[in-house]
Design a protein around this motif. Structure first.
Motif, PDB file in Angstrom:
ATOM      1  N   TRP A  21     -35.263 -17.023 -61.634  1.00 14.45           N
ATOM      2  CA  TRP A  21     -35.060 -16.040 -60.576  1.00 14.45           C
ATOM      3  C   TRP A  21     -33.778 -15.236 -60.787  1.00 14.45           C
ATOM      4  CZ3 TRP A  21     -39.603 -15.938 -58.890  1.00 14.45           C
ATOM      5  CH2 TRP A  21     -40.340 -17.097 -58.689  1.00 14.45           C
ATOM      6  N   VAL A  43     -41.388  -9.090 -54.729  1.00 13.20           N
ATOM      7  CA  VAL A  43     -40.039  -9.612 -54.931  1.00 13.20           C
ATOM      8  C   VAL A  43     -39.340  -8.745 -55.983  1.00 13.20           C
ATOM      9  CG1 VAL A  43     -38.710 -11.612 -55.724  1.00 13.20           C
ATOM     10  CG2 VAL A  43     -40.760 -11.942 -54.316  1.00 13.20           C
ATOM     11  N   MET A  51     -45.145 -14.425 -59.047  1.00 19.35           N
ATOM     12  CA  MET A  51     -45.078 -15.027 -57.720  1.00 19.35           C
ATOM     13  C   MET A  51     -46.411 -15.690 -57.353  1.00 19.35           C
ATOM     14  SD  MET A  51     -41.981 -14.610 -57.032  1.00 19.35           S
ATOM     15  CE  MET A  51     -41.929 -15.214 -55.366  1.00 19.35           C
TER      16      MET A  51
END
Length: 143
Positions: A21, A43, A51
């Motif tokens: 991430w 995101v 995701m």
């Protein structure tokens, strides 16, 4: 663990050092054994397909994020977030739900300065897992 506590079955557990991430998180995850609805994606800097794959099962994740708070923070979230999860009173001094992140946080400084740092952190990890598992009605050994 107190024997009166509900025990969840030996669920698949994954632990990793997470560069995925964009930060160096130390994390562990526990799964309910049930599929999750498809993650909506969106995101920043992460393709939707990632995701979708990462959150294809109900999960409770907890770990340490060095980028959170002044000295970093311990965090915990459940996906999908069950109703009432964010409103649970964990009974853990210094812990709070961050609506922007969608997870509970416990600042490292709070743990470091606690009379019993290990006990405080363990209480946070147990309380957040329990909050997600109970709110999400995860299966338990006790039925």
């Amino acid at each position: 663990m107190d024997e009166r506590e509900t025990r969840w079955p030996a669920l698949p557990i994954a632990a990793w050092q997470d560069f995925f991430w964009g930060a160096f998180d130390l994390a562990t995850s526990r799964f309910s054994g049930r599929p999750a609805p498809q993650h909506p994606g969106g995101v920043p800097n992460c393709p939707d397909w990632v995701m979708h794959e990462a959150y294809d099962a109900e999960v409770s994740s907890a770990g340490y994020w060095p980028g959170g708070a002044e000295e970093g923070a311990f965090y915990s979230y459940t996906y999908p977030e069950p109703p009432g999860f964010r409103d649970r009173d964990l009974g853990v001094p210094g812990a709070f739900f961050d609506a922007g992140l969608g997870e509970f946080l416990l600042p490292y400084r709070t743990v470091r300065e606690a009379e019993d740092p290990e006990g405080l952190l363990l209480a946070f990890l147990r309380a957040t897992f329990r909050a997600g598992a109970e709110a999400g009605r995860w299966p338990s050994v006790d039925g």
